[in-house]
Motif scaffolding. Structure first.
Motif, mmCIF file in Angstrom:
data_model
loop_
_atom_site.group_PDB
_atom_site.id
_atom_site.type_symbol
_atom_site.label_atom_id
_atom_site.label_comp_id
_atom_site.label_asym_id
_atom_site.label_seq_id
_atom_site.Cartn_x
_atom_site.Cartn_y
_atom_site.Cartn_z
ATOM 1 N N TYR A 1 -2.787 -5.860 102.577
ATOM 2 C CA TYR A 1 -2.749 -4.633 103.375
ATOM 3 C C TYR A 1 -1.986 -3.585 102.582
ATOM 4 C CZ TYR A 1 -4.394 -7.015 107.602
ATOM 5 O OH TYR A 1 -5.142 -7.705 108.519
ATOM 6 N N VAL A 2 -2.295 -2.314 102.843
ATOM 7 C CA VAL A 2 -1.630 -1.214 102.144
ATOM 8 C C VAL A 2 -1.081 -0.231 103.175
ATOM 9 C CG1 VAL A 2 -3.811 0.059 101.876
ATOM 10 C CG2 VAL A 2 -1.879 0.586 100.383
ATOM 11 N N GLN A 3 0.094 0.297 102.872
ATOM 12 C CA GLN A 3 0.705 1.315 103.727
ATOM 13 C C GLN A 3 1.015 2.525 102.860
ATOM 14 O OE1 GLN A 3 4.470 0.263 105.645
ATOM 15 N NE2 GLN A 3 3.880 1.434 107.451
ATOM 16 N N TYR A 4 0.208 3.572 102.980
ATOM 17 C CA TYR A 4 0.464 4.804 102.248
ATOM 18 C C TYR A 4 1.628 5.547 102.912
ATOM 19 C CZ TYR A 4 -3.991 3.805 100.073
ATOM 20 O OH TYR A 4 -5.016 3.196 99.382
ATOM 21 N N PRO A 5 2.303 6.415 102.163
ATOM 22 C CA PRO A 5 3.468 7.125 102.721
ATOM 23 C C PRO A 5 3.152 7.796 104.047
ATOM 24 C CG PRO A 5 3.294 7.496 100.358
ATOM 25 C CD PRO A 5 2.062 6.744 100.752
ATOM 26 N N ASN A 6 3.978 7.522 105.036
ATOM 27 C CA ASN A 6 3.877 8.112 106.370
ATOM 28 C C ASN A 6 2.564 7.776 107.080
ATOM 29 O OD1 ASN A 6 6.412 9.489 106.095
ATOM 30 N ND2 ASN A 6 5.364 10.939 104.746
ATOM 31 N N GLN A 7 1.973 6.647 106.710
ATOM 32 C CA GLN A 7 0.763 6.203 107.387
ATOM 33 C C GLN A 7 0.930 4.764 107.871
ATOM 34 O OE1 GLN A 7 -3.014 6.916 105.454
ATOM 35 N NE2 GLN A 7 -2.252 8.761 104.424
ATOM 36 N N GLY A 8 0.015 4.321 108.712
ATOM 37 C CA GLY A 8 0.047 2.952 109.202
ATOM 38 C C GLY A 8 -0.555 1.976 108.215
ATOM 39 N N LEU A 9 -0.354 0.710 108.476
ATOM 40 C CA LEU A 9 -0.917 -0.351 107.640
ATOM 41 C C LEU A 9 -2.423 -0.426 107.808
ATOM 42 C CD1 LEU A 9 1.907 -2.690 108.423
ATOM 43 C CD2 LEU A 9 0.797 -2.912 106.214
ATOM 44 N N GLN A 10 -3.115 -0.666 106.706
ATOM 45 C CA GLN A 10 -4.561 -0.842 106.780
ATOM 46 C C GLN A 10 -5.000 -1.927 105.806
ATOM 47 O OE1 GLN A 10 -6.727 2.663 104.785
ATOM 48 N NE2 GLN A 10 -4.717 3.527 105.246
ATOM 49 N N LEU A 11 -6.091 -2.598 106.159
ATOM 50 C CA LEU A 11 -6.593 -3.680 105.331
ATOM 51 C C LEU A 11 -7.128 -3.138 104.020
ATOM 52 C CD1 LEU A 11 -7.353 -6.762 105.245
ATOM 53 C CD2 LEU A 11 -9.624 -6.036 106.008
ATOM 54 N N LEU A 12 -6.756 -3.786 102.901
ATOM 55 C CA LEU A 12 -7.258 -3.413 101.589
ATOM 56 C C LEU A 12 -8.389 -4.356 101.166
ATOM 57 C CD1 LEU A 12 -6.846 -1.567 99.102
ATOM 58 C CD2 LEU A 12 -5.239 -3.259 98.227
ATOM 59 N N LEU A 13 -8.133 -5.671 101.263
ATOM 60 C CA LEU A 13 -9.163 -6.649 100.969
ATOM 61 C C LEU A 13 -8.768 -7.996 101.566
ATOM 62 C CD1 LEU A 13 -7.689 -8.338 98.531
ATOM 63 C CD2 LEU A 13 -8.693 -6.597 97.069
ATOM 64 N N LYS A 14 -9.747 -8.901 101.612
ATOM 65 C CA LYS A 14 -9.489 -10.198 102.232
ATOM 66 C C LYS A 14 -10.262 -11.287 101.514
ATOM 67 C CE LYS A 14 -13.132 -9.688 105.753
ATOM 68 N NZ LYS A 14 -13.595 -8.316 105.487
ATOM 69 N N TYR A 15 -9.683 -12.497 101.534
ATOM 70 C CA TYR A 15 -10.358 -13.693 101.062
ATOM 71 C C TYR A 15 -10.477 -14.646 102.244
ATOM 72 C CZ TYR A 15 -11.313 -18.216 99.093
ATOM 73 O OH TYR A 15 -11.875 -19.438 98.855
ATOM 74 N N LEU A 16 -11.708 -14.980 102.592
ATOM 75 C CA LEU A 16 -11.950 -15.921 103.683
ATOM 76 C C LEU A 16 -12.561 -17.208 103.149
ATOM 77 C CD1 LEU A 16 -13.389 -13.447 106.374
ATOM 78 C CD2 LEU A 16 -11.021 -14.081 105.937
ATOM 79 N N THR B 1 -14.025 -16.589 94.727
ATOM 80 C CA THR B 1 -12.564 -16.476 94.699
ATOM 81 C C THR B 1 -12.094 -15.093 94.283
ATOM 82 O OG1 THR B 1 -12.527 -17.323 92.439
ATOM 83 C CG2 THR B 1 -12.241 -18.929 94.224
ATOM 84 N N LEU B 2 -12.998 -14.261 93.799
ATOM 85 C CA LEU B 2 -12.642 -12.899 93.407
ATOM 86 C C LEU B 2 -13.160 -11.929 94.462
ATOM 87 C CD1 LEU B 2 -11.365 -11.207 91.102
ATOM 88 C CD2 LEU B 2 -13.680 -10.908 90.205
ATOM 89 N N VAL B 3 -12.255 -11.169 95.043
ATOM 90 C CA VAL B 3 -12.646 -10.205 96.065
ATOM 91 C C VAL B 3 -12.235 -8.805 95.619
ATOM 92 C CG1 VAL B 3 -12.653 -11.803 97.991
ATOM 93 C CG2 VAL B 3 -10.522 -10.708 97.338
ATOM 94 N N GLU B 4 -13.005 -7.827 96.039
ATOM 95 C CA GLU B 4 -12.774 -6.460 95.582
ATOM 96 C C GLU B 4 -12.665 -5.507 96.758
ATOM 97 O OE1 GLU B 4 -15.438 -6.900 91.467
ATOM 98 O OE2 GLU B 4 -16.078 -5.571 93.077
ATOM 99 N N SER B 5 -11.921 -4.409 96.530
ATOM 100 C CA SER B 5 -11.847 -3.346 97.523
ATOM 101 C C SER B 5 -12.708 -2.172 97.053
ATOM 102 C CB SER B 5 -10.402 -2.893 97.717
ATOM 103 O OG SER B 5 -9.974 -2.154 96.578
#
Lengths: 116, 113
Positions: B36-51, B55-59
């Motif tokens: 997850y990524v949190q940019y300055p003064n913003q909320g958390l948001q999903l960047l990428l996921k491995y389910l 084994t290599l995942v990209e955003s």
């Protein structure tokens, strides 16, 4: 709603007072999480709801903290007799159960609590 | 004990240089891992996921992460960073039978012009 809504966005209170923080998750999301974000502490897990039940309350820091969820929707985090160390940003997140069982969380903007 | 560990609290890097943000998970964590990524003064948001699967995942903004079971790692990489990548990055994993999501302590990426 379209996103996770938290209120209030900012709360300043005096030590010893009680506070209530509200979270309105995305419509249809069955799972709801509360986290606390303090400077230098990352995200501290507080409690998790599946529907209205809380299978895991292990993260609540003390018995001054409690949370409930009603109707499988809105949740309230209550902190009684606030202390200065309770000052933090309280984050709520919700998710829907996907077939893989993995939870992708959608976060609210948070409630910043300052205890004087 | 922490289920997800981020070894670096801050990572400064020059613009257009490569970066790697490290994340290790404990064996108690299920094989569902997230950044997850949190940019300055913003909320958390999903960047990428491995389910599962590859084994290599990209955003969408050029980050990638590789699930490495033998090293119990899920490091985040980008070959060339931009100023706009300045943010705090959190690694997360699912543990427990009831899908408790545990976060690392976060890594602040500071991109230097």
């Amino acid at each position: 709603g379209a996103g996770v809504s938290q209120s209030p966005s900012n709360k300043v209170t005096e030590k010893g007072k009680d506070v209530e923080l509200r979270c309105d998750p995305i419509s249809g999301h069955t799972a709801l999480y509360w986290y606390r974000q303090s400077l230098g502490q990352g995200l501290e897990f507080l409690i998790y709801f599946q529907g209205n039940s809380a299978p895991d309350k292990s993260g609540l820091p003390s018995d001054r903290f409690s949370a409930e969820r009603t109707g499988g929707s809105v949740s309230t985090l209550t902190i009684q007799r606030t202390q200065q160390e309770d000052s933090a940003v309280y984050l709520c997140a919700s998710s829907s159960r996907v077939s893989s069982g993995a939870n992708v969380l959608t976060f609210g903007a948070g409630s910043r609590l300052t205890v004087l | 004990a922490q289920s997800v560990t981020q070894l670096d609290s801050q990572v400064p890097v020059f613009e257009e240089a490569p970066v790697e943000l490290r994340c290790n998970y404990s064996s108690s964590v299920s094989v569902y891992l997230f950044w997850y990524v949190q940019y300055p003064n913003q909320g958390l948001q999903l960047l990428l996921k491995y389910l599962s699967g590859s084994t290599l995942v990209e955003s969408i903004n050029g980050f990638e992460a590789e699930f490495n079971k033998s090293q119990t790692s899920f490091h985040l990489r980008k070959p060339s960073v931009h100023i706009s990548d300045t943010a705090e990055y959190f690694c997360a994993g699912v543990s427990g039978g009831y899908q408790k999501v545990t976060f690392g302590t976060g890594t602040k990426l500071q991109v230097i012009p």
